[in-house]
Design a protein around this motif. Structure first.
Motif, mmCIF file in Angstrom:
data_model
loop_
_atom_site.group_PDB
_atom_site.id
_atom_site.type_symbol
_atom_site.label_atom_id
_atom_site.label_comp_id
_atom_site.label_asym_id
_atom_site.label_seq_id
_atom_site.Cartn_x
_atom_site.Cartn_y
_atom_site.Cartn_z
ATOM 1 N N LYS A 173 70.212 34.197 56.366
ATOM 2 C CA LYS A 173 69.571 32.833 56.625
ATOM 3 C C LYS A 173 68.426 32.552 55.594
ATOM 4 C CE LYS A 173 67.343 30.205 60.558
ATOM 5 N NZ LYS A 173 66.084 29.968 60.029
ATOM 6 N N ALA A 174 67.611 33.374 55.143
ATOM 7 C CA ALA A 174 66.777 33.280 54.409
ATOM 8 C C ALA A 174 67.269 32.660 52.883
ATOM 9 C CB ALA A 174 65.544 34.332 54.077
ATOM 10 N N VAL A 175 68.320 33.365 52.518
ATOM 11 C CA VAL A 175 68.888 33.146 51.150
ATOM 12 C C VAL A 175 69.465 31.811 51.315
ATOM 13 C CG1 VAL A 175 70.857 33.621 49.751
ATOM 14 C CG2 VAL A 175 69.349 35.501 50.525
ATOM 15 N N ASP A 176 70.057 31.217 52.456
ATOM 16 C CA ASP A 176 70.735 30.127 52.618
ATOM 17 C C ASP A 176 69.861 29.009 52.394
ATOM 18 O OD1 ASP A 176 73.215 31.239 52.879
ATOM 19 O OD2 ASP A 176 72.993 31.336 54.979
ATOM 20 N N GLU A 177 68.490 29.109 52.746
ATOM 21 C CA GLU A 177 67.615 28.255 52.908
ATOM 22 C C GLU A 177 66.620 28.136 51.422
ATOM 23 O OE1 GLU A 177 65.313 29.000 56.325
ATOM 24 O OE2 GLU A 177 66.882 28.157 57.595
ATOM 25 N N LEU A 178 66.901 29.038 50.693
ATOM 26 C CA LEU A 178 66.042 29.162 49.265
ATOM 27 C C LEU A 178 66.662 28.670 48.209
ATOM 28 C CD1 LEU A 178 63.410 30.606 48.445
ATOM 29 C CD2 LEU A 178 64.801 32.771 47.992
ATOM 30 N N ASN A 179 65.964 28.050 47.342
ATOM 31 C CA ASN A 179 66.448 27.592 46.154
ATOM 32 C C ASN A 179 66.297 28.963 45.137
ATOM 33 O OD1 ASN A 179 66.389 26.989 43.296
ATOM 34 N ND2 ASN A 179 65.019 25.134 43.480
ATOM 35 N N PRO A 180 67.388 29.182 44.510
ATOM 36 C CA PRO A 180 67.396 30.367 43.853
ATOM 37 C C PRO A 180 66.366 30.738 42.574
ATOM 38 C CG PRO A 180 69.487 29.082 43.453
ATOM 39 C CD PRO A 180 68.772 28.522 44.575
ATOM 40 N N GLU A 181 66.031 29.333 42.270
ATOM 41 C CA GLU A 181 64.797 29.519 41.107
ATOM 42 C C GLU A 181 63.555 29.867 41.437
ATOM 43 O OE1 GLU A 181 64.770 25.907 38.835
ATOM 44 O OE2 GLU A 181 67.216 25.840 38.740
ATOM 45 N N LYS A 182 63.465 29.839 43.085
ATOM 46 C CA LYS A 182 62.325 30.257 43.649
ATOM 47 C C LYS A 182 62.235 31.493 44.495
ATOM 48 C CE LYS A 182 60.528 26.224 42.930
ATOM 49 N NZ LYS A 182 59.542 26.136 42.111
ATOM 50 N N MET A 183 63.117 32.401 43.802
ATOM 51 C CA MET A 183 63.596 33.471 44.566
ATOM 52 C C MET A 183 62.331 34.789 44.349
ATOM 53 S SD MET A 183 66.058 35.021 46.447
ATOM 54 C CE MET A 183 65.839 36.767 47.283
ATOM 55 N N PHE A 184 62.095 34.499 43.107
ATOM 56 C CA PHE A 184 61.073 35.802 42.880
ATOM 57 C C PHE A 184 59.846 35.507 43.237
ATOM 58 C CE2 PHE A 184 57.620 37.620 39.884
ATOM 59 C CZ PHE A 184 58.056 38.872 40.421
ATOM 60 N N ALA A 185 59.371 34.023 43.228
ATOM 61 C CA ALA A 185 58.170 33.613 43.676
ATOM 62 C C ALA A 185 57.997 33.774 45.262
ATOM 63 C CB ALA A 185 58.043 32.147 43.640
ATOM 64 N N SER A 186 59.015 34.006 46.221
ATOM 65 C CA SER A 186 58.926 34.093 47.446
ATOM 66 C C SER A 186 58.760 35.768 47.854
ATOM 67 C CB SER A 186 60.344 33.782 48.141
ATOM 68 O OG SER A 186 61.473 34.842 47.849
ATOM 69 N N ILE A 187 58.930 36.544 46.971
ATOM 70 C CA ILE A 187 58.863 37.993 47.257
ATOM 71 C C ILE A 187 57.588 38.675 46.112
ATOM 72 C CG2 ILE A 187 61.030 38.084 48.106
ATOM 73 C CD1 ILE A 187 61.760 39.513 45.452
ATOM 74 N N GLY A 188 57.274 37.777 45.386
ATOM 75 C CA GLY A 188 56.466 38.487 44.029
ATOM 76 C C GLY A 188 55.141 39.087 44.589
ATOM 77 N N ALA A 189 54.661 38.547 45.731
ATOM 78 C CA ALA A 189 53.139 38.933 46.223
ATOM 79 C C ALA A 189 53.564 40.441 46.833
ATOM 80 C CB ALA A 189 52.544 38.087 47.248
ATOM 81 N N ASP A 190 54.641 40.843 47.048
ATOM 82 C CA ASP A 190 54.873 42.194 47.551
ATOM 83 C C ASP A 190 55.373 43.217 46.826
ATOM 84 O OD1 ASP A 190 54.046 41.453 50.292
ATOM 85 O OD2 ASP A 190 55.901 40.575 50.700
ATOM 86 N N THR A 191 55.051 42.980 45.484
ATOM 87 C CA THR A 191 55.548 43.934 44.536
ATOM 88 C C THR A 191 54.617 45.185 44.523
ATOM 89 O OG1 THR A 191 54.500 42.675 42.511
ATOM 90 C CG2 THR A 191 56.958 42.189 43.200
ATOM 91 N N ASN A 192 53.437 45.187 44.957
ATOM 92 C CA ASN A 192 52.319 46.036 44.732
ATOM 93 C C ASN A 192 51.902 46.259 43.167
ATOM 94 O OD1 ASN A 192 52.260 46.753 47.542
ATOM 95 N ND2 ASN A 192 53.847 48.210 47.344
#
Length: 359
Positions: free
Chosen positions: A133-152
């Motif tokens: 569901k999250a993938v279907d609602e996401l612009n792929p160009e924004k994929m990294f931005a959506s998870i980047g804060a959790d890379t430690n």
């Protein structure tokens, strides 16, 4: 089999060789030159320095993960032949250094896709997770931005900043590449590299696509038994083999993992063994390796590897973040060490139940 751990190298990995050496039963590492770009030739000097550092710790280089394949090869652009030549030179340098297994992938744009890097589980641990569901609602160009804060603070393999900066360009590059064309580009690549693999006895172990279906409309081909058999038949050479990753193939619940292993006898050159917990068919999270913590029967997976006589390197794959550790998501020390111990325990039990003696 040889129990190993993936190690990204000094300066890139929070886990040290000294720590890996202390995990019972772990004899080697699967490593890489993490700062090299796809298409860059690995020099003999850099390979030797990496190998010397590992061996000084009492471990061995059991294989490479990964020598990344340049997008010109995957997409079949005008630069393909040059990039294949560079890849062949790297393989030759690895072979001369007595390194005989290379894991690689042939995935367009994203090497792997997760929608969360730190989903909290009931026990307080955090894990990588995916929901369609999250993938279907996401612009792929924004994929990294959506998870980047959790890379430690770590650079994720396949999600390097310089690659993410080119995300729009990469999608355009693969716009005309369908599944059939991607297979054809893989065939051209494999036929070109097999002579150097034969010369130096290098086993090429293709990693499955993760997850094992199309994401953002991109073609995925290394996803199931049928496609694997197609790949091996189109370049029928024993050095053309697979990395059997239970977590990646297991993302598709239609894949019968023990059966797939048995169907690939003689062509599994490397194994990643991990567990997943499915909440729904479209929502999964990575669990502890223990069978009861996830959806897979880990005993049956290890038993299938034993039954086909698998004797190559194996490693626990992604681990949870536990005990307050801060590390590259999926690649901390503690839970992967627990995973290695668990898999070694399963293997010992299987070996002894067959009347054999463990090494």
């Amino acid at each position: 089999m040889e129990m190993t751990l993936r190690w990204y190298g000094t300066g890139y990995d929070s886990v040290t060789l000294e720590q890996i050496r202390q995990i019972p039963g772990v004899r080697g590492v699967i490593t890489t030159l993490y700062d090299t770009l796809p298409g860059e030739i690995w020099t003999p000097e850099r390979i030797a320095a990496m190998k010397d550092e590992v061996e000084a710790s009492g471990l061995r280089v059991s294989g490479i993960e990964s020598v990344n394949v340049h997008d010109a090869i995957k997409a079949g652009t005008a630069q393909r032949d040059e990039m294949i030549d560079h890849y062949i030179q790297t393989l030759e340098n690895l072979g001369k250094a007595d390194i005989h297994m290379v894991c690689y992938n042939f995935m367009p744009v994203f090497d792997w896709t997760r929608t969360e890097l730190a989903r909290k589980r009931p026990d307080g641990s955090t894990v990588l997770a995916y929901t369609q569901k999250a993938v279907d609602e996401l612009n792929p160009e924004k994929m990294f931005a959506s998870i980047g804060a959790d890379t430690n603070g770590f650079i994720l393999p396949g999600w390097e900043p310089e690659r993410m900066d080119r995300i729009k360009e990469l999608f355009e590059l693969y716009r005309s590449v369908d599944e059939q064309q991607l297979f054809e580009n893989l065939r051209i690549f494999l036929e070109a590299i097999m002579p150097v693999c034969d010369r130096y006895d290098i086993n090429m172990a293709i990693h499955p696509d993760d997850p094992a279906w199309s994401v953002f409309g991109l073609p995925r081909i290394i996803i199931n038994e049928r496609n694997l058999q197609r790949m091996m038949k189109m370049v029928d050479n024993p050095h053309n083999g697979v990395t059997f990753c239970s977590g990646s193939y297991g993302t598709n619940l239609e894949n019968d993992l023990p059966h797939m292993i048995r169907s690939l006898k003689g062509r599994i050159h490397f194994a990643h063994v991990r567990n997943l917990k499915f909440n729904t068919p479209d929502d999964f999270e990575e669990s502890a390796h223990l069978s009861s913590d996830g959806s897979f029967d880990m005993y049956e997976i290890m038993k299938a590897l034993f039954d086909i006589g698998f004797d190559g390197p194996i490693r626990p794959d992604h681990g949870r973040m536990i005990w307050g550790e801060k590390a590259m998501p999926g690649y901390g020390l503690y839970d992967r060490a627990l995973g290695a111990a668990y898999l070694n325990g399963l293997w010992e039990a299987i070996v002894k139940s067959e009347g054999r003696v463990c090494d």
